[in-house]
Motif scaffolding. Sequence first.
Motif, PDB file in Angstrom:
ATOM      1  N   MET A 181       0.834  -1.213   0.000  1.00 28.82           N
ATOM      2  CA  MET A 181       0.000   0.000   0.000  1.00 28.82           C
ATOM      3  C   MET A 181       0.867   1.261   0.000  1.00 28.82           C
ATOM      4  O   MET A 181       0.619   2.196  -0.777  1.00 28.82           O
ATOM      5  N   VAL A 182       1.875   1.261   0.869  1.00 27.65           N
ATOM      6  CA  VAL A 182       2.744   2.444   0.949  1.00 27.65           C
ATOM      7  C   VAL A 182       3.521   2.609  -0.366  1.00 27.65           C
ATOM      8  O   VAL A 182       3.658   3.726  -0.882  1.00 27.65           O
ATOM      9  N   ALA A 183       4.000   1.506  -0.919  1.00 27.66           N
ATOM     10  CA  ALA A 183       4.753   1.589  -2.180  1.00 27.66           C
ATOM     11  C   ALA A 183       3.855   2.049  -3.330  1.00 27.66           C
ATOM     12  O   ALA A 183       4.214   2.942  -4.105  1.00 27.66           O
ATOM     13  N   LEU A 184       2.655   1.460  -3.433  1.00 30.93           N
ATOM     14  CA  LEU A 184       1.750   1.839  -4.530  1.00 30.93           C
ATOM     15  C   LEU A 184       1.303   3.292  -4.422  1.00 30.93           C
ATOM     16  O   LEU A 184       1.061   3.955  -5.432  1.00 30.93           O
ATOM     17  N   SER A 185       1.203   3.785  -3.194  1.00 27.83           N
ATOM     18  CA  SER A 185       0.826   5.191  -2.996  1.00 27.83           C
ATOM     19  C   SER A 185       1.852   6.130  -3.615  1.00 27.83           C
ATOM     20  O   SER A 185       1.536   7.290  -3.912  1.00 27.83           O
ATOM     21  N   GLY A 186       3.066   5.642  -3.806  1.00 24.66           N
ATOM     22  CA  GLY A 186       4.102   6.422  -4.487  1.00 24.66           C
ATOM     23  C   GLY A 186       3.689   6.840  -5.888  1.00 24.66           C
ATOM     24  O   GLY A 186       4.301   7.738  -6.479  1.00 24.66           O
ATOM     25  N   SER A 187       2.628   6.234  -6.426  1.00 24.63           N
ATOM     26  CA  SER A 187       2.038   6.681  -7.690  1.00 24.63           C
ATOM     27  C   SER A 187       1.645   8.149  -7.636  1.00 24.63           C
ATOM     28  O   SER A 187       1.565   8.812  -8.672  1.00 24.63           O
ATOM     29  N   HIS A 188       1.376   8.637  -6.439  1.00 25.03           N
ATOM     30  CA  HIS A 188       1.001  10.046  -6.296  1.00 25.03           C
ATOM     31  C   HIS A 188       2.207  10.978  -6.440  1.00 25.03           C
ATOM     32  O   HIS A 188       2.131  12.147  -6.099  1.00 25.03           O
ATOM     33  N   THR A 189       3.276  10.481  -6.983  1.00 21.29           N
ATOM     34  CA  THR A 189       4.395  11.326  -7.391  1.00 21.29           C
ATOM     35  C   THR A 189       4.149  11.915  -8.780  1.00 21.29           C
ATOM     36  O   THR A 189       4.925  12.737  -9.269  1.00 21.29           O
ATOM     37  N   ILE A 190       3.072  11.470  -9.431  1.00 27.75           N
ATOM     38  CA  ILE A 190       2.681  12.035 -10.731  1.00 27.75           C
ATOM     39  C   ILE A 190       1.183  12.334 -10.718  1.00 27.75           C
ATOM     40  O   ILE A 190       0.438  11.781  -9.913  1.00 27.75           O
ATOM     41  N   GLY A 191       0.754  13.204 -11.607  1.00 30.90           N
ATOM     42  CA  GLY A 191      -0.665  13.440 -11.807  1.00 30.90           C
ATOM     43  C   GLY A 191      -1.225  14.648 -11.076  1.00 30.90           C
ATOM     44  O   GLY A 191      -0.511  15.355 -10.370  1.00 30.90           O
TER      45      GLY A 191
END
Length: 338
Positions: free
Chosen positions: A206-216
């Motif tokens: 969950m914490v790793a996938l939240s790193g998606s919020h580095t874009i958008g």
Amino acid sequence: MSHITCCSSYLPKKMSSSYSSFSSSMVAVTLVMVLLLVDSSSAKLSTNFYSKTCPKLLSTVESEVKSAVSEEKRMGASLLRLHFHDCFVQGCDGSILLDDTSSFRGEQTAGPNNKSIRGLNVIERIKSKVEDVCPGVVSCADIVAIAARDSVVLLGGPSWNVKLGRRDSRTASFSAANGGQIPAPTSNLNTLIKTFQAKGLSTKDMVALSGSHTIGQARCTVFRARVHNDTNIDSSFARTRQGNCPLNSGDNNLAPLDLQTPTTFDVNYYKNLVNQKGLFHSDQELHNGGSTDSLVETYSKNPKTFNSDFAAAMIKMGDISPLTGSKGEIRKKCGRVN
Ligand code: HEM
Ligand SMILES: *[C@@H]1O[C@H](CO)[C@@H](O)[C@H](O)[C@H]1NC(C)=O
Ligand SMILES: *[C@@H]1O[C@H](CO)[C@@H](O)[C@H](O)[C@H]1NC(C)=O
């Protein structure tokens, strides 16, 4: 990681040293049965699924994603999010791609998706190019998974081998898409952990996938309460965001999820969290004095660790309840069932 690979090399050694041949074969048979059961949902996904039936698949998707992202960098973010929202509702089955009709209500107008998901037209364009080179072979769900990976790579993130062989659903679920399976930006840490756990994903995933919020980008309507009301927020950052997100207007005004490098896939998202500059309440929950603080700090300083955990978690997310074998169908157009 494949259970089969791990255990076929591990089992014989252990058996010969610790068990009689009778009980060892019983143990082996039992283990194989357990492994087959455990693995049955994703047994048929494999990285080479289309290598004979559609050898041009990966290059076709890549070149279309490349042209879409070079036209608009944000599209990389939008395509990544599409895969997440597909996988969290009914599994990674292309259900989010089904358009509403007069007799069918799909997922696109559910709360987390309405006026928010993007890139459906890009997926449809890729699908038509793929149909040109190998008609009737490749699912839309697989195209979304490949496009998500290609997007991350194009914006500077890690690569991974995408497992393939998903088939497309003939159904979608408005109620599931609306029903809390996709976490809300108002969620606290415990809720975030639980919504990912419900999909077989760990807190670390969950914490790793939240790193998606580095874009958008995000709309004011989803971060208004945080920037006006939260107290665990950097005050100058809050003021800046309030400027383009007033209390009573501007619902659709956009702000970058990562204030520093919104079109580069890096670890600045985690650095922001350490500095109380997460855009969503849910983002800041990952670094707010709780159990995930230390992992956020680790990722903020170690891009390699983040990249490898992110890639592993994307593979796990892509394994959520796929339709395989003869289930579902290979849609001709991603927006409607055959
Ligand atoms: C951890 C829980 C999560 C929450 C609460 C959350 C919530 C949100 C919200 C509210 C938005 C903005 C939507 C809008 O303004 O219309 C957003 C954008 C985005 N999310 Fe998440 N998200 C989460 C996890 C994820 C995951 C796991 C991924 C991908 C694997 C992801 C990828 C993205 C991307 C790339 C954007 C920007 C999309 C764009 O610019 O089009 N998010 N998220
Ligand atoms: C989707 O958003 C639009 C515009 O904000 C709104 O009018 C509509 O009612 C929403 N649809 C659903 C199903 O909530
Ligand atoms: C801020 O919190 C108050 C009190 O809970 C609430 O009435 C108000 O609507 C909140 N403002 C925003 C922008 O969410």
